[in-house]
Structures are given as structure tokens and as C-alpha cells.
Design a protein around this motif. Sequence first.
Motif: not given
Lengths: 115, 112
Positions: B33-35, B44-54, B63-72
Motif C-alpha cells: 500500500q502507498w500512503y 491518507v491511503h492512496l493505493i493498495l496493490i495485491r501480490s498478483n497485480e502488476r 503504482v507498479t509491483l514487481d514481486t520478482s524484484k521485491k519492489s514497487s
Amino acid sequence: GAGVSQSPSNKVTEKGKDVELRCDPISGHTALYWYRQSLGQGLEFLIYFQGNSAPDKSGLPSDRFSAERTGGSVSTLTIQRTQQEDSAVYLCASSLFGFFSDEQYFGPGTRLTVT
Amino acid sequence: SQQGEEDPQALSIQEGENATMNCSYKTSINNLQWYRQNSGRGLVHLILIRSNEREKHSGRLRVTLDTSKKSSSLLITASRAADTASYFCATVTTYNTDKLIFGTGTRLQVFP
């Protein structure tokens, strides 16, 4: 149209005294969270309530800290025998369902200063 | 130790420019999540991204999420002076879904 409210907004206390911080969550929110933010730092998770139960209390910094929630609503965070390192902003948040899957709404915080 | 660490620690840009903030984390997550925090209070809550979302979008936020690099990353497009704030990422790990662990934050300053 109330959001999360916290009281007091500011608290100055002498070292060794006990303090009680209060949080009123948004009506109907089942989950309630406490965080601590020291000056210029990120947020430190303290404890979370699902209803009146706290599944995990390991985030509380020491046994001087305790929290309770009654009636699935108001929560109090108590700090006994305060120390100067307890000085921080204490933030409370609530969310509709909990389990960190939905948006948390934060209160304005209580700024605690231990002299 | 911090689960999430933001990079850079501070960022200064002109209005109209894009701002990119990065968050790295250490263990597998349930969601990230980003605040935003103004003036040391008011998260203030901005965005929630789940582990299966990119990728997720919300207005000028991406917001982007790269679980292989453990980064957002959090991208704010066409920044405004009102975007000046501290931005935090926070994670719910898979091994303990009863905690939300915040990173150290990025302080964004947008000059008019």
C-alpha cells in the motif's frame, strides 16, 4: 460525518507518569490500528484489533504499553511509567473489515511529549 | 529491520514534472500500500496493490509491483505544489497478515 478522532491532540507529561490515549474509529469499522511515529521517522505498527480482540500484541514496544477496545468501538492505548523515548505521535486508524485488505482511515494523531 | 525502504529519501521537482518513488521490501507480501502524509500528521491511503497485480492507476497516480524484484514504484504525473508531502509504502507480509509494516518514506517537494 465523523472520521477517526483521537484525544487528546497533544499531551505533555512528566517522566514516570501514566498516560491514556483515546481513539474513536469510524462507526461500523470492525478493525482498529495503533501506530507510533517518532520525529522524522516512518510509522511503527503497534497493535491491531479485530472487533475487541487483538490477534498480535508483539508490536507493542514494552510491557509498559497496553491497549484495549470495548464494544467494538473506542480504543485506549495506555503507557505506564512513561519514558522520554515514548515521545512520538501516536496514530490510530480504522477500516471496515480489517486484515489489511481494505483502506485504512487515519486520525489526526496524539502528540505525546515526555519531559 | 525495515521491511520497506523508499528511494529516494527526498525528491524536489518543479510543478508539471513527474515524480517517481521506489519501494523495496524483503519478504514475500500479501499486498503493498502507498500512503501520503502531510505535515507530520494526516495519513491518507492512496493505493493498495495485491501480490498478483502488476499495475494500478488512480487519477494521476500509477503504482507498479514487481514481486520478482521485491519492489514497487509510485509515479505521480503532472505534479502540483499540493502534492508536497511524505510518501510511504507499507506491506502486509504473507507470514503475518496481522501487521502493516511501513517503510521509511520519501519526502517530495514540488515547487510552483
